[in-house]
Write a protein that holds these residues in place. Structure first.
Motif, mmCIF file in Angstrom:
data_model
loop_
_atom_site.group_PDB
_atom_site.id
_atom_site.type_symbol
_atom_site.label_atom_id
_atom_site.label_comp_id
_atom_site.label_asym_id
_atom_site.label_seq_id
_atom_site.Cartn_x
_atom_site.Cartn_y
_atom_site.Cartn_z
ATOM 1 N N SER A 264 0.873 -1.167 0.006
ATOM 2 C CA SER A 264 0.039 0.177 0.207
ATOM 3 C C SER A 264 0.843 1.294 -0.064
ATOM 4 O O SER A 264 2.049 1.194 -0.041
ATOM 5 N N GLY A 265 0.346 2.403 -0.182
ATOM 6 C CA GLY A 265 1.113 3.754 -0.174
ATOM 7 C C GLY A 265 1.759 3.881 -1.337
ATOM 8 O O GLY A 265 1.579 3.336 -2.510
ATOM 9 N N ASP A 266 2.476 4.930 -1.324
ATOM 10 C CA ASP A 266 3.237 5.405 -2.517
ATOM 11 C C ASP A 266 4.387 4.379 -2.786
ATOM 12 O O ASP A 266 5.470 4.560 -1.908
ATOM 13 N N ILE A 267 4.329 3.496 -3.799
ATOM 14 C CA ILE A 267 5.414 2.489 -3.680
ATOM 15 C C ILE A 267 6.594 3.149 -4.213
ATOM 16 O O ILE A 267 7.835 2.632 -3.646
ATOM 17 N N SER A 291 2.995 -4.587 -4.281
ATOM 18 C CA SER A 291 1.874 -5.331 -5.021
ATOM 19 C C SER A 291 0.925 -4.079 -4.495
ATOM 20 O O SER A 291 1.001 -3.086 -3.948
ATOM 21 N N ASN A 292 -0.445 -4.535 -4.885
ATOM 22 C CA ASN A 292 -1.441 -3.412 -4.815
ATOM 23 C C ASN A 292 -2.085 -3.042 -6.086
ATOM 24 O O ASN A 292 -1.759 -1.757 -6.700
ATOM 25 N N SER A 293 -3.107 -3.591 -6.543
ATOM 26 C CA SER A 293 -3.632 -3.364 -8.006
ATOM 27 C C SER A 293 -2.810 -2.777 -8.996
ATOM 28 O O SER A 293 -2.873 -1.724 -9.593
ATOM 29 N N ILE A 304 9.577 4.763 -13.775
ATOM 30 C CA ILE A 304 10.006 5.926 -14.379
ATOM 31 C C ILE A 304 10.267 6.672 -13.317
ATOM 32 O O ILE A 304 11.177 7.660 -13.518
ATOM 33 N N GLN A 305 9.608 6.871 -12.170
ATOM 34 C CA GLN A 305 9.735 7.626 -11.015
ATOM 35 C C GLN A 305 10.943 7.275 -10.202
ATOM 36 O O GLN A 305 11.337 7.672 -9.324
ATOM 37 N N GLY A 306 11.638 6.121 -10.660
ATOM 38 C CA GLY A 306 12.711 5.566 -9.776
ATOM 39 C C GLY A 306 12.393 4.690 -8.699
ATOM 40 O O GLY A 306 13.451 4.459 -7.805
#
Ligand SMILES: Nc1ncnc2c1ncn2[C@@H]1O[C@H](COP(=O)(O)OP(=O)(O)OP(=O)(O)O)[C@@H](O)[C@H]1O
Ligand SMILES: O=P(O)(O)OC[C@H]1O[C@H](OP(=O)(O)OP(=O)(O)O)[C@H](O)[C@@H]1O
Ligand SMILES: O=C(O)c1cccnc1
Length: 480
Positions: A264-267, A291-293, A304-306
């Protein structure tokens, strides 16, 4: 799987038509049907053929048992002769299909059936549902695998699959498409797909605190210890507790920790921070699972966000192909036999894309000899050959002035015979072989065909003799 009686898994009109063919003297009329699809899911540039092994099993097992016959008799709709015919039914069709794992394109026949119309028509429903489902999931799985750029994808979808066969055959198709394993245990038992996984939040919750839960798990599985770190707070409690337990329970037993999972949260943010903490603690080899949807788009974005993720668990959006859940394969009559002659048939439509390609056909894939890349597919009459030793002229079937001559190519037939007059003559490759063949074949496609946005349209052309037949039929019908 053991034999399942799926004879009655057919659209009811197949039965009413079958009874009608029987009563109108058409029982033995030989017909040719093609399965093909018109659009790649998610507007992708190609799909992946899957489900052939299950199709073969269905066709081999196809029998009507006494209960089926009794049930049909109770409808008071079918003649007694027809019911007796069903009772003695054994498949006598010829069947060809493109092997599993092959990239496939719109409007080419991926399954062809030749046989008495009463049989060839009847098997439509199962052909379509089997190939449509597995090709859909293999195609989706491969998109997700490609988005992960070499990182492993674990298929976690059973619990959200549409029914048990959606889970089992979905796991099989996902593996063909490139997933490394599945959470679906029966898929390992039946197909040998590695069953893998981590732990649920309930494991953490059942203990008095997270640390105790991690300790208990590490003592039980010190050699394969992946801890779920997001039950309470990933960075304040999950990762610090995991590091503590790796040091206290895993290392002393002579093992290295396997991983942590963030669900969960900002992976991106959490995985980057977790990576720093694990590295500082000396666990550079501890892998981060997310994991998470997830799906191919989120995975692409977070990479891309690293994001510092080594492998992904993907469930619902893979097993249901959530963003585009229909593989629209259709089954159309393309020819009949009269006095041993094959008479091509066409289905017209106002919509040019819906006009069928008539006749008994073969698909040829042309590969450039030097680069090994696939140049185009050519649909030909079944008895044509493409001579590799001579230049071959490709032309667009709609815009026929668009022409290209290829030379120095290898031409490979894609439709392989599965059944010869009802007898299976094809041995399905092992699933692992299908998976590696799939990867190899996708490598023959240019990157432009593989991109997600506006992929290059791969050429599926017609040979001149086939194009002539199509043109003649179009002229004949428009004259009428
Ligand atoms: N950095 C990111 N960029 C894009 N999407 C992300 C990123 N991190 C997570 N996601 C995705 O955003 C979606 C929602 O995430 P979120 O953390 O809000 O999930 P949630 O299910 O609401 O959380 P929880 O499980 O705590 O209730 C998920 O599909 C997740 O995979
Ligand atoms: O989101 P998906 O792509 O479908 O991946 C599978 C999901 O299933 C599990 O959640 P669930 O809440 O069912 O169980 P849990 O208690 O193990 O978290 C797991 O934690 C994933 O979030
Ligand atoms: O093993 C796991 O981590 C798992 C299995 C199924 C669904 N979600 C997670």
């Amino acid at each position: 799987m053991d034999r399942m009686n799926l004879a009655m898994l057919t659209d009811f009109y197949e039965l009413t038509m079958a009874n009608g063919y029987f009563q109108n003297g058409l029982k033995d009329k030989i017909a040719y049907f093609d399965m093909f699809f018109r659009k790649v899911p998610d507007n992708g540039g190609f799909a992946i053929m899957a489900g052939v092994e299950q199709l073969i099993q269905y066709l081999k097992d196809l029998r009507f048992d006494d209960e089926d016959i009794e049930y049909l008799r109770s409808k008071n709709l079918f003649s007694e002769e027809f019911l007796q015919y069903l009772k003695a039914f054994r498949l006598s069709c010829d069947v060809w299909a493109v092997p599993e794992g092959t990239p496939i394109f719109p409007n080419e026949p991926v399954v062809t059936v030749r046989g008495p119309v009463i049989e060839a028509q009847f098997i439509e429903t199962m052909i379509l549902l089997t190939i449509n489902h597995q090709s859909l999931i293999a195609t989706k799985s491969n998109r997700i695998v490609r988005a992960a750029q070499g990182r492993d994808i674990m298929e976690f979808g059973s619990r959200r699959a549409q029914g048990y066969d959606g889970a089992i055959y979905g796991a099989r198709a996902a593996y063909i498409g490139g997933c490394v394993g599945t959470a679906c245990t029966i898929a390992e038992k039946e197909f040998g797909i590695p069953a893998i996984g981590t732990m649920a939040h309930s494991w953490i919750q059942i203990f008095s605190n997270e640390l105790e839960a991690f300790r208990a798990y590490a003592r039980t599985y010190p050699d394969n210890c992946t801890l779920l770190v997001d039950t309470y707070n990933v960075l304040k409690s999950g990762v610090p507790n995991a590091i503590k337990v790796f040091n206290e329970e895993v290392l002393p037993r002579g093992f290295r920790p396997t991983g942590i999972r963030i669900d969960s949260g900002d992976i991106t943010y959490l995985s980057k921070e977790a990576r720093k903490m694990l590295d500082e603690a000396g666990f550079q080899d501890c892998r981060i699972v997310a994991s998470n949807s997830l799906d191919e788009f989120i995975i692409r974005d977070i990479l891309i966000q690293g994001a510092q993720v080594d492998l992904f668990g993907v469930g619902e959006r893979l097993i249901t192909s959530k963003s585009d859940p229909v593989f629209g394969g259709v089954y159309k009559l393309v020819a009949v036999e009269e006095n041993d002659e094959i008479i091509p048939k066409i289905k017209l439509s106002e919509n040019v894309e819906k006009i069928t390609n008539p006749g008994f056909k073969q698909i040829w894939r042309l590969f450039d000899k030097k680069s090994g890349k696939a140049i185009a597919d050519v649909l030909t009459k079944n008895d044509e050959t493409i001579d590799e030793s001579k230049p071959y002229e490709l032309f667009d079937p709609e815009y026929t002035w668009k022409r290209k001559t290829v030379s120095s190519f290898i031409a490979k037939r894609l439709l392989i015979r599965l059944f010869d007059k009802g007898t299976c003559v094809y041995a399905s490759p092992k699933l692992k072989e299908i998976k590696s063949y799939c990867k190899e074949q996708i490598d023959t496609l240019w990157d432009a065909v593989k991109r997600f946005e506006n992929p290059h349209k791969y050429y599926v052309d017609l040979s001149k003799p086939l194009w002539d037949i199509r043109e003649r039929l179009l002229q004949e019908y428009s004259a009428k």
